[in-house]
Enzyme design. Sequence first.
Site, PDB file in Angstrom:
ATOM      1  N   HIS A 174       2.695   3.277  -9.047  1.00  0.00           N
ATOM      2  CA  HIS A 174       2.578   1.837  -9.257  1.00  0.00           C
ATOM      3  C   HIS A 174       3.842   1.299  -9.943  1.00  0.00           C
ATOM      4  O   HIS A 174       4.320   0.214  -9.619  1.00  0.00           O
ATOM      5  CB  HIS A 174       1.328   1.509 -10.074  1.00  0.00           C
ATOM      6  N   ASP A 228       0.822  -1.212   0.000  1.00  0.00           N
ATOM      7  CA  ASP A 228       0.000   0.000   0.000  1.00  0.00           C
ATOM      8  C   ASP A 228       0.857   1.264   0.000  1.00  0.00           C
ATOM      9  O   ASP A 228       1.934   1.279   0.599  1.00  0.00           O
ATOM     10  CB  ASP A 228      -0.900  -0.015   1.246  1.00  0.00           C
ATOM     11  N   ARG A 273      -0.480   8.822 -10.584  1.00  0.00           N
ATOM     12  CA  ARG A 273      -0.552   7.598  -9.765  1.00  0.00           C
ATOM     13  C   ARG A 273       0.175   6.430 -10.433  1.00  0.00           C
ATOM     14  O   ARG A 273       0.800   5.605  -9.771  1.00  0.00           O
ATOM     15  CB  ARG A 273      -2.021   7.188  -9.545  1.00  0.00           C
ATOM     16  N   ASN A 303       1.344   3.351  -3.001  1.00  0.00           N
ATOM     17  CA  ASN A 303       1.865   3.787  -4.307  1.00  0.00           C
ATOM     18  C   ASN A 303       1.286   5.139  -4.714  1.00  0.00           C
ATOM     19  O   ASN A 303       2.003   6.006  -5.216  1.00  0.00           O
ATOM     20  CB  ASN A 303       1.501   2.775  -5.400  1.00  0.00           C
ATOM     21  N   GLY A 304      -0.029   5.282  -4.492  1.00  0.00           N
ATOM     22  CA  GLY A 304      -0.702   6.524  -4.884  1.00  0.00           C
ATOM     23  C   GLY A 304      -0.158   7.716  -4.115  1.00  0.00           C
ATOM     24  O   GLY A 304       0.151   8.767  -4.696  1.00  0.00           O
ATOM     25  N   ARG A 305      -0.015   7.548  -2.788  1.00  0.00           N
ATOM     26  CA  ARG A 305       0.493   8.649  -1.958  1.00  0.00           C
ATOM     27  C   ARG A 305       1.949   8.975  -2.289  1.00  0.00           C
ATOM     28  O   ARG A 305       2.361  10.126  -2.287  1.00  0.00           O
ATOM     29  CB  ARG A 305       0.337   8.322  -0.468  1.00  0.00           C
ATOM     30  N   ARG A 360      -5.137  -2.038   8.875  1.00  0.00           N
ATOM     31  CA  ARG A 360      -6.262  -2.952   8.602  1.00  0.00           C
ATOM     32  C   ARG A 360      -5.786  -4.023   7.616  1.00  0.00           C
ATOM     33  O   ARG A 360      -4.739  -3.858   6.987  1.00  0.00           O
ATOM     34  CB  ARG A 360      -7.472  -2.194   8.040  1.00  0.00           C
ATOM     35  N   LEU A 361      -6.589  -5.089   7.499  1.00  0.00           N
ATOM     36  CA  LEU A 361      -6.165  -6.209   6.646  1.00  0.00           C
ATOM     37  C   LEU A 361      -6.735  -6.133   5.233  1.00  0.00           C
ATOM     38  O   LEU A 361      -6.228  -6.797   4.327  1.00  0.00           O
ATOM     39  CB  LEU A 361      -6.554  -7.547   7.290  1.00  0.00           C
ATOM     40  N   LEU A 363       9.414 -19.703  -3.122  1.00  0.00           N
ATOM     41  CA  LEU A 363       8.038 -19.436  -3.548  1.00  0.00           C
ATOM     42  C   LEU A 363       7.702 -17.945  -3.549  1.00  0.00           C
ATOM     43  O   LEU A 363       7.942 -17.239  -2.565  1.00  0.00           O
ATOM     44  CB  LEU A 363       7.057 -20.163  -2.624  1.00  0.00           C
ATOM     45  N   GLU A 409       2.077 -13.130  12.906  1.00  0.00           N
ATOM     46  CA  GLU A 409       2.543 -11.881  13.511  1.00  0.00           C
ATOM     47  C   GLU A 409       2.240 -10.760  12.526  1.00  0.00           C
ATOM     48  O   GLU A 409       2.352 -10.928  11.310  1.00  0.00           O
ATOM     49  CB  GLU A 409       4.057 -11.951  13.771  1.00  0.00           C
ATOM     50  N   TRP A 442     -11.273  -3.497  -8.557  1.00  0.00           N
ATOM     51  CA  TRP A 442     -12.009  -3.208  -9.797  1.00  0.00           C
ATOM     52  C   TRP A 442     -12.813  -1.924  -9.672  1.00  0.00           C
ATOM     53  O   TRP A 442     -13.236  -1.343 -10.671  1.00  0.00           O
ATOM     54  CB  TRP A 442     -12.960  -4.367 -10.146  1.00  0.00           C
TER      55      TRP A 442
HETATM   56  C1  FPP Z   1      -2.008   0.032  -3.289  1.00  0.00           C
HETATM   57  O1  FPP Z   1      -1.531   1.360  -3.338  1.00  0.00           O
HETATM   58  C2  FPP Z   1      -1.423  -0.740  -4.366  1.00  0.00           C
HETATM   59  C3  FPP Z   1      -2.117  -1.388  -5.326  1.00  0.00           C
HETATM   60  C4  FPP Z   1      -3.594  -1.384  -5.410  1.00  0.00           C
HETATM   61  C5  FPP Z   1      -1.434  -2.114  -6.388  1.00  0.00           C
HETATM   62  C6  FPP Z   1      -0.157  -2.787  -6.007  1.00  0.00           C
HETATM   63  C7  FPP Z   1       0.482  -3.151  -7.264  1.00  0.00           C
HETATM   64  C8  FPP Z   1       1.794  -3.028  -7.556  1.00  0.00           C
HETATM   65  C9  FPP Z   1       2.849  -2.668  -6.607  1.00  0.00           C
HETATM   66  C10 FPP Z   1       2.229  -3.267  -8.947  1.00  0.00           C
HETATM   67  C11 FPP Z   1       1.800  -4.530  -9.576  1.00  0.00           C
HETATM   68  C12 FPP Z   1       2.415  -5.706  -8.931  1.00  0.00           C
HETATM   69  C13 FPP Z   1       3.062  -6.675  -9.566  1.00  0.00           C
HETATM   70  C14 FPP Z   1       3.496  -7.885  -8.803  1.00  0.00           C
HETATM   71  C15 FPP Z   1       3.375  -6.593 -11.007  1.00  0.00           C
HETATM   72  P1  FPP Z   1      -2.593   2.535  -3.487  1.00  0.00           P
HETATM   73  O2  FPP Z   1      -2.727   2.830  -4.939  1.00  0.00           O
HETATM   74  O3  FPP Z   1      -3.855   2.166  -2.801  1.00  0.00           O
HETATM   75  O4  FPP Z   1      -1.855   3.700  -2.747  1.00  0.00           O
HETATM   76  P2  FPP Z   1      -2.560   4.873  -1.930  1.00  0.00           P
HETATM   77  O5  FPP Z   1      -3.332   4.229  -0.810  1.00  0.00           O
HETATM   78  O6  FPP Z   1      -1.385   5.676  -1.434  1.00  0.00           O
HETATM   79  O7  FPP Z   1      -3.417   5.643  -2.896  1.00  0.00           O
END
Ligand code: FPP
Length: 213
Positions: A19, A2, A15, A4-6, A167-168, A113, A180, A51
């Site tokens: 990613h 989590d 955004r 990437n967007g921020r 959160r999960l 794995l 853990e 989605w």
């Molecule tokens: C959550 O960050 C991240 C995702 C929904 C996508 C995670 C995907 C990748 C890291 C790339 C694809 C992975 C592979 C294995 C090719 P967010 O966008 O919700 O961030 P934010 O909460 O800061 O907006």
Amino acid sequence: MDGNGRWAKRRHLPRAMGHQRGVEAVRKLVRSLKDTGVECLTLYAFSSENWKRPGEEVDDLMNLMRKFIKSDLPEFVANDVQLRIIGDWQGLAPDIVEMLEDALEQTSKGSRLLAVALNYGSQQEIVRAAAKAAADGEVTEQAIAAHLDTADLPPLDLLIRTSGEVRLSNFLLWQSAYAEMMFVDTLWPDFTPEHLQRALAEFEGRDRRYGGR
Ligand code: FPP
């Protein structure tokens, strides 16, 4: 994975760039696995709820997936990585399903794995597993566990969520019964192999009692 967007927003970048940098963090982490005792790394790449995001972002994520499999598959094979997929991945675009089938086949001999959760939702997974257990006539903990997508993976020991959220979000709910948990503030694109090493060192110091004393 989590944040990437921020990560992108803080840099006034689109955004998609967040990613993209997230994929680079994945690549470095997978390369570092050989220097750890980690038997299986599971990454939450796309949830069944993702989605709901705008079509453009979903397309960006799917395209990143295509690019990642194409560019990194030879390295997985060379580095003894065995890919596994959990989630309803047959529901992805047919060309991605085909690429994944090929990647599963090509990496099937690997000993390290790497499980990737795609179109994954833990509640849906539990419902599917319980229904299969019921169809077999036996709804027990063992029967449900045997039908989860993770049935052939080692038990979950440590779950790390990045970006400061606590959160999960429908990830490995059954499997985390005695795992853990670590919630770290680092945004996913900034999460390095050193962060993983530190988390593993902290994990080693945890006292796991599984309800006993
Ligand atoms: C959550 O960050 C991240 C995702 C929904 C996508 C995670 C995907 C990748 C890291 C790339 C694809 C992975 C592979 C294995 C090719 P967010 O966008 O919700 O961030 P934010 O909460 O800061 O907006």
